[in-house]
Design a protein around this motif. Structure first.
Motif, PDB file in Angstrom:
ATOM      1  N   ALA A 114       1.093  -1.226   0.033  1.00 52.12           N
ATOM      2  CA  ALA A 114      -0.004  -0.196   0.002  1.00 52.12           C
ATOM      3  C   ALA A 114       1.165   0.696   0.253  1.00 52.12           C
ATOM      4  O   ALA A 114       1.694   0.476   0.470  1.00 52.12           O
ATOM      5  CB  ALA A 114      -0.320   0.314   1.412  1.00 52.12           C
TER       6      ALA A 114
ATOM      7  N   PHE B  11      -5.351   5.013   6.488  1.00 55.66           N
ATOM      8  CA  PHE B  11      -5.994   4.364   5.112  1.00 55.66           C
ATOM      9  C   PHE B  11      -4.799   3.325   5.103  1.00 55.66           C
ATOM     10  O   PHE B  11      -4.836   2.058   4.663  1.00 55.66           O
ATOM     11  CB  PHE B  11      -5.984   5.435   4.475  1.00 55.66           C
ATOM     12  N   ILE B  12      -3.375   3.746   4.801  1.00 56.74           N
ATOM     13  CA  ILE B  12      -2.472   2.087   4.595  1.00 56.74           C
ATOM     14  C   ILE B  12      -2.805   1.679   5.445  1.00 56.74           C
ATOM     15  O   ILE B  12      -2.443   0.357   4.935  1.00 56.74           O
ATOM     16  CB  ILE B  12      -0.814   3.227   4.450  1.00 56.74           C
TER      17      ILE B  12
ATOM     18  N   ARG C 194      -5.107   0.551   7.029  1.00 57.18           N
ATOM     19  CA  ARG C 194      -6.057  -0.242   6.856  1.00 57.18           C
ATOM     20  C   ARG C 194      -6.811  -0.643   5.680  1.00 57.18           C
ATOM     21  O   ARG C 194      -7.044  -1.930   5.120  1.00 57.18           O
ATOM     22  CB  ARG C 194      -7.712   0.768   6.852  1.00 57.18           C
ATOM     23  N   LYS C 195      -6.308  -0.359   4.208  1.00 57.41           N
ATOM     24  CA  LYS C 195      -5.662  -1.756   2.583  1.00 57.41           C
ATOM     25  C   LYS C 195      -4.809  -2.354   3.051  1.00 57.41           C
ATOM     26  O   LYS C 195      -5.039  -3.099   2.459  1.00 57.41           O
ATOM     27  CB  LYS C 195      -4.960  -0.320   2.242  1.00 57.41           C
TER      28      LYS C 195
ATOM     29  N   GLN D 285      -6.708  -5.241   4.376  1.00 54.91           N
ATOM     30  CA  GLN D 285      -7.980  -5.075   3.751  1.00 54.91           C
ATOM     31  C   GLN D 285      -7.026  -6.569   3.336  1.00 54.91           C
ATOM     32  O   GLN D 285      -7.436  -7.522   2.193  1.00 54.91           O
ATOM     33  CB  GLN D 285      -8.749  -4.312   2.968  1.00 54.91           C
ATOM     34  N   LEU D 286      -6.151  -5.780   2.104  1.00 58.41           N
ATOM     35  CA  LEU D 286      -5.698  -7.063   1.450  1.00 58.41           C
ATOM     36  C   LEU D 286      -5.095  -8.369   2.053  1.00 58.41           C
ATOM     37  O   LEU D 286      -4.720  -9.834   1.752  1.00 58.41           O
ATOM     38  CB  LEU D 286      -4.287  -5.973   1.018  1.00 58.41           C
TER      39      LEU D 286
END
Length: 72
Positions: free
Chosen positions: A48, A55-56, A58-59, A62-63
């Motif tokens: 990310a 946000f980084i 959270r991304k 998710q990944l």
């Protein structure tokens, strides 16, 4: 006033704690701070990049749980 406990580093929380950080760089563009993070687990890579904010992570979370890709 009671002391507020520090939050653990995001990469120490499940499931990211099962992944190895293989790259983490902070850099600045036009005075803004950015972050790039790549992680690996069992031959799979996630990454990310963007503004240095939650946000980084959270991304990456998710990944780590959904969208991984196999390293050749």
């Amino acid at each position: 006033m009671p002391e507020i406990p520090e939050m653990p580093a995001p990469w120490l929380l499940p499931p990211l704690n099962e992944w190895a950080i293989v790259g983490m760089n902070h850099y600045h563009v036009d005075g803004k701070r950015y972050l790039f993070v790549s992680m690996e687990k069992d031959g799979r890579c996630i990454k990310a990049e963007g503004n240095d904010d939650p946000f980084i992570w959270r991304k990456l979370l998710q990944l780590a749980t959904n969208g991984q890709r196999k390293i050749r």
